[in-house]
Motif scaffolding. Structure first.
Motif, PDB file in Angstrom:
ATOM      1  N   GLU A  87       0.837  -1.122   0.028  1.00  0.00           N
ATOM      2  CA  GLU A  87       0.068   0.133  -0.037  1.00  0.00           C
ATOM      3  C   GLU A  87       0.712   1.206  -0.038  1.00  0.00           C
ATOM      4  O   GLU A  87       0.460   2.279  -0.575  1.00  0.00           O
ATOM      5  N   ASN A  97      -5.079   1.541  -5.702  1.00  0.00           N
ATOM      6  CA  ASN A  97      -6.159   0.947  -6.229  1.00  0.00           C
ATOM      7  C   ASN A  97      -7.174   0.668  -5.221  1.00  0.00           C
ATOM      8  O   ASN A  97      -7.079   1.076  -4.166  1.00  0.00           O
ATOM      9  N   LEU A  98      -8.375   0.023  -5.466  1.00  0.00           N
ATOM     10  CA  LEU A  98      -9.337  -0.394  -4.644  1.00  0.00           C
ATOM     11  C   LEU A  98      -8.999  -1.169  -3.634  1.00  0.00           C
ATOM     12  O   LEU A  98      -9.825  -1.434  -2.486  1.00  0.00           O
ATOM     13  N   MET A  99      -7.889  -1.869  -3.495  1.00  0.00           N
ATOM     14  CA  MET A  99      -7.483  -2.803  -2.441  1.00  0.00           C
ATOM     15  C   MET A  99      -6.447  -2.324  -1.653  1.00  0.00           C
ATOM     16  O   MET A  99      -5.835  -2.868  -0.779  1.00  0.00           O
ATOM     17  N   ASN A 100      -6.013  -0.941  -1.596  1.00  0.00           N
ATOM     18  CA  ASN A 100      -4.966  -0.207  -1.112  1.00  0.00           C
ATOM     19  C   ASN A 100      -5.540  -0.185   0.403  1.00  0.00           C
ATOM     20  O   ASN A 100      -6.456   0.170   0.818  1.00  0.00           O
ATOM     21  N   GLY A 103      -6.305   3.019   2.231  1.00  0.00           N
ATOM     22  CA  GLY A 103      -7.472   3.629   1.771  1.00  0.00           C
ATOM     23  C   GLY A 103      -8.736   2.920   2.300  1.00  0.00           C
ATOM     24  O   GLY A 103      -9.602   3.616   2.381  1.00  0.00           O
ATOM     25  N   ARG A 104      -8.676   1.627   2.342  1.00  0.00           N
ATOM     26  CA  ARG A 104      -9.767   0.687   2.767  1.00  0.00           C
ATOM     27  C   ARG A 104     -10.103   0.972   4.188  1.00  0.00           C
ATOM     28  O   ARG A 104     -11.185   1.314   4.720  1.00  0.00           O
ATOM     29  N   TRP A 107     -11.797   4.455   4.520  1.00  0.00           N
ATOM     30  CA  TRP A 107     -13.160   4.413   4.212  1.00  0.00           C
ATOM     31  C   TRP A 107     -13.950   3.887   5.300  1.00  0.00           C
ATOM     32  O   TRP A 107     -14.965   4.329   5.708  1.00  0.00           O
ATOM     33  N   PHE A 446      -7.313   8.894  -3.338  1.00  0.00           N
ATOM     34  CA  PHE A 446      -7.700   7.264  -2.850  1.00  0.00           C
ATOM     35  C   PHE A 446      -8.807   6.823  -3.769  1.00  0.00           C
ATOM     36  O   PHE A 446      -9.859   7.372  -4.037  1.00  0.00           O
ATOM     37  N   GLN A 447      -8.798   5.390  -4.091  1.00  0.00           N
ATOM     38  CA  GLN A 447      -9.761   4.710  -4.963  1.00  0.00           C
ATOM     39  C   GLN A 447     -10.792   4.368  -4.040  1.00  0.00           C
ATOM     40  O   GLN A 447     -10.590   3.650  -2.932  1.00  0.00           O
ATOM     41  N   PRO A 449     -12.954   1.937  -2.231  1.00  0.00           N
ATOM     42  CA  PRO A 449     -12.373   0.524  -1.976  1.00  0.00           C
ATOM     43  C   PRO A 449     -13.237  -0.487  -2.159  1.00  0.00           C
ATOM     44  O   PRO A 449     -14.664  -0.413  -2.503  1.00  0.00           O
ATOM     45  N   ASP A 450     -12.742  -1.732  -2.384  1.00  0.00           N
ATOM     46  CA  ASP A 450     -13.776  -2.932  -2.565  1.00  0.00           C
ATOM     47  C   ASP A 450     -14.929  -3.080  -1.701  1.00  0.00           C
ATOM     48  O   ASP A 450     -16.022  -3.692  -1.989  1.00  0.00           O
TER      49      ASP A 450
END
Length: 462
Positions: A87, A97-100, A103-104, A107, A446-447, A449-450
């Protein structure tokens, strides 16, 4: 009606257990599913304890606890992460990306705090419990509104476009506004579309205005509860980043004129308060810490130089070069060179308060806002000179000139609140490149997240 004041600190460890253990006798919020047993929340006292849980969630790593703040500075040009961890490599290279993981957590931790606050005051359950106590509901809503505003502000800066005329009305480029408390896993990330940046800022402002109007005047800074001054200060900062300098200056002035705050002679006092018992008048809003297991800024302590090994996170060469190394007391106090590399000692404590807003930052907001809005330049210069005098021993900016004051304030903002998570948003506010990438590019955000996409598959991505 005046409710009894319950301080956050004695309960922080207890409510922390609500999110980590399976055998609580009050309620259960598991970090893997956010489930809460609502039949155990039956009284005003139960809601009070749940509110303390919301404050506790504010100091989580992804919210104000420091890891997300450190991440912002790595994305910007403030800090370096000498680690091969997935990360942090992504944040260094602007390829999140969405798995960072940072960032996860940002959120999920922040929305968890928002949801806990909403459960206390903006939920069917709370409204039923307090249907005969409207004054209590109003006070709960004031504190919950502060937490919710702080959360949405944190999220929109990290995942949304920065506020400016070209961005504010772009559809679905803010964040989802979650305004009602939910109690089930299936509803934890309900399919709420992203609002515009304008809509998010409008909600933040409305929440903070409600908090200012309805917070108890007996709430004290050291209690960890939201205060009227803290809400005003946060609102001043929101207006500042929105470019509404008249409103930012007005609110900052109201706090300054209380006479309760001042610049500490000791630069370390506000950082050392929790562990060393230092006296400080330089904090307007914070989540206090009481011990190693009740640390509120643990994520920033990853910079500390007095641990078992030197940290892999340290100030960038660009930040070091920005200081006048021979004259600036901040440089002499907070930075050290070890074996040819620069490190910061600002966070060299076992536990620390999470400073949401310092009086030093407020003075700089006030000075720039006055200058930008055609206000009294003599007053703006005085606010700036307070910062300069402590840093250099005497004022540096002497002319009552709008452009000179603005330029000096922007320089001092970087040096005064360095490595506290603001640099990325300062670059975006000033529309300056972020280490070679455009300030308005989605790659310096940040993207989504998943964990959000799984329950909200139609959400617009960055």
């Amino acid at each position: 009606m005046i409710r009894k004041i319950i301080y956050v600190l004695p309960f922080l460890f207890t409510v922390g257990l609500f999110s980590s253990c399976d055998d609580m006798d009050f309620l259960q919020i598991k970090p893997d599913n956010l489930e809460l047993t609502d039949d155990r929340i039956k009284t005003e006292d139960d809601l009070e304890k749940l509110l303390l849980g919301a404050y506790n969630a504010v100091r989580s790593d992804g919210f104000m606890g420091g890891t997300a703040l450190r991440g912002f500075d790595v994305i910007a040009d403030e800090s370096i992460a000498n680690t091969a961890t997935f990360e942090w490599v992504q944040m260094t290279s602007h390829t999140m990306n969405l798995m960072n993981a940072v960032g996860r957590n940002l959120w999920s931790n922040t929305y968890e705090a928002i949801n806990r606050a909403n459960q206390v005051a903006f939920s069917d359950l709370a409204e039923e419990i307090l249907k005969d106590s409207p004054d209590v509901l109003e006070e709960f809503r004031a504190e919950a509104s502060f937490i919710r505003a702080l959360g949405h502000f944190h999220l929109v800066r990290a995942f949304g476009l920065s506020y400016c005329d070209e961005n504010k009305d772009v559809p679905e480029m803010g964040v989802p506004l979650r305004l009602r408390g939910v109690l089930e896993q299936s509803s934890a990330f309900m399919a709420v579309p992203r609002s515009t940046v304008e809509e998010v800022y409008n909600q933040i402002i409305a929440d903070l205005e409600y908090a200012i109007e309805n917070l108890s005047s007996t709430n004290e800074l050291e209690s960890g509860r939201a205060t009227i001054d803290g809400a005003k200060g946060l609102l001043a900062k929101v207006y500042f980043y929105k470019g509404d300098f008249v409103s930012a200056a007005r609110l900052a002035k109201e706090i300054i004129e209380t006479g309760k705050y001042q610049i500490d002679n000791d630069l370390t006092a506000k950082f050392a308060r929790a562990e060393k018992g230092s006296i400080t008048k330089e904090v307007v809003a914070m989540i206090p810490a009481a011990s190693l297991i009740e640390d509120s800024w643990s994520g920033l302590r990853s910079y500390r130089t007095n641990g078992l090994a030197l940290p892999v996170y340290h100030p960038s060469n660009e930040l070091i070069a920005a200081y006048d190394q021979s004259k600036d007391l901040r440089f002499k106090t907070f930075y050290t060179n070890i074996e040819g590399s620069w490190y910061t000692t600002k966070f060299d404590y076992e536990f620390m308060d999470a400073i949401i807003l310092g009086y030093n930052e407020l003075l700089l907001i006030y000075a720039e806002s006055l200058a930008e809005s055609g206000g009294d330049l003599k007053v703006a210069l005085n606010a700036l000179n307070q910062i300069e005098s402590r840093a250099y021993g005497n004022p540096i900016t002497l002319k009552e000139d709008r452009d000179s004051i603005i330029k000096a304030v922007q320089k001092e903002r970087r040096l005064e609140i360095a490595m506290q998570g603001e640099r990325l948003f300062e670059l975006k506010r000033l529309k300056q490149d972020v280490r070679g990438d455009d300030w308005n590019s989605n790659i310096v955000m940040f993207q989504i997240p998943d964990i959000e996409q799984s329950g909200n598959p139609d959400i617009k991505m960055n």
